[in-house]
Design an enzyme around this catalytic site. Structure first.
Site, PDB file in Angstrom:
ATOM      1  N   GLU A   1      -1.228  -1.351  -4.741  1.00 19.48           N
ATOM      2  CA  GLU A   1      -2.298  -0.918  -4.811  1.00 19.48           C
ATOM      3  C   GLU A   1      -2.064   0.188  -6.089  1.00 19.48           C
ATOM      4  O   GLU A   1      -1.325   0.999  -6.200  1.00 19.48           O
ATOM      5  CB  GLU A   1      -2.677  -0.243  -3.532  1.00 19.48           C
ATOM      6  CG  GLU A   1      -4.197   0.493  -3.779  1.00 19.48           C
ATOM      7  CD  GLU A   1      -4.520   1.164  -2.185  1.00 19.48           C
ATOM      8  OE1 GLU A   1      -5.437   0.466  -1.823  1.00 19.48           O
ATOM      9  OE2 GLU A   1      -3.890   1.953  -1.954  1.00 19.48           O
TER      10      GLU A   1
ATOM     11  N   ASP B   1      -2.708   1.426   6.914  1.00 16.77           N
ATOM     12  CA  ASP B   1      -1.570   1.189   5.763  1.00 16.77           C
ATOM     13  C   ASP B   1      -1.070  -0.270   5.761  1.00 16.77           C
ATOM     14  O   ASP B   1      -1.020  -0.842   4.697  1.00 16.77           O
ATOM     15  CB  ASP B   1      -0.484   1.964   5.761  1.00 16.77           C
ATOM     16  CG  ASP B   1      -0.922   3.741   5.688  1.00 16.77           C
ATOM     17  OD1 ASP B   1      -1.316   3.919   4.790  1.00 16.77           O
ATOM     18  OD2 ASP B   1      -0.494   4.171   6.808  1.00 16.77           O
TER      19      ASP B   1
ATOM     20  N   ASP C   1       0.846  -1.143  -0.201  1.00 14.95           N
ATOM     21  CA  ASP C   1       0.023   0.117   0.019  1.00 14.95           C
ATOM     22  C   ASP C   1       0.990   1.236   0.260  1.00 14.95           C
ATOM     23  O   ASP C   1       1.382   1.576   1.114  1.00 14.95           O
ATOM     24  CB  ASP C   1      -0.840  -0.009   1.218  1.00 14.95           C
ATOM     25  CG  ASP C   1      -1.911   1.284   1.170  1.00 14.95           C
ATOM     26  OD1 ASP C   1      -2.230   1.765   0.205  1.00 14.95           O
ATOM     27  OD2 ASP C   1      -2.263   1.611   2.375  1.00 14.95           O
TER      28      ASP C   1
END
Length: 181
Positions: free
Chosen positions: A87, A160, A27
């Site tokens: 992501e 996160d 992420d």
């Protein structure tokens, strides 16, 4: 020699002959980047490792990107994933943030390709849909859904980190991972 070691890990089997697959989910964030290393063997998932890359905010932007890329490279060497999942960037209210994240994503993709690892990009909506069944799930819903996939209780420092674990987990159910599995 590093490439040979990665190839050996890619074809590793457990004692029961089932193939072990390892995904590294990321992420990305310039302040904080979450990561999660998830392994699957015979339909059972294990969270091998998760955490955060947090470069000093006193560093200039470019140095933070380099710091995260170096930490990422070290993590890939240590965990030998079969593929990497990042992501995808979406343009929200602040297009400048997307521009900044694009630099980090580029550095991480470069490190991934230097190691000849396949990579996959998933949108936040795709990850939420795969993990929770609802593409607009809240972060708390994603964290609760993760508990259904792992045999041990999970605790995370920040969203996160849990997002990165969800990203790695989602990759096992995404159709495009079939060729790399």
């Amino acid at each position: 020699r590093r490439r040979e070691r990665l190839e050996q890990r890619r074809h590793q089997r457990g004692g029961d002959g089932k193939i072990l697959r390892v995904a590294l989910g990321i992420d990305p964030g310039v302040q904080t980047t979450g990561y999660g290393v998830v392994e699957e063997q015979g339909g059972c998932f294990t969270l091998r490792e998760s955490g955060l890359f947090r470069p000093s905010t006193a560093l200039p932007f470019e140095e933070r990107v380099v710091s995260i890329a170096l930490d990422f490279a070290s993590l890939v060497e240590r965990t030998a994933p079969h593929w990497v999942v990042l992501e995808n960037i979406f343009v929200g209210k602040n297009p400048h943030s997307s521009f900044v994240l694009a630099h980090l994503r580029g550095a991480l993709l470069l490190e991934t390709r230097r190691r000849s690892l396949p990579f996959l990009s998933l949108t936040p909506g795709e990850v939420k849909k795969i993990v929770t069944g609802y593409g607009r799930a809240e972060k708390e819903q994603v964290q609760k859904a993760l508990a259904f996939f792992f045999p041990t209780p999970l605790t995370f420092q920040r969203a996160d980190e849990s997002d990165a674990v969800a990203i790695a987990l989602a990759s096992f159910f995404h159709p495009s991972t079939s060729p790399v599995c």
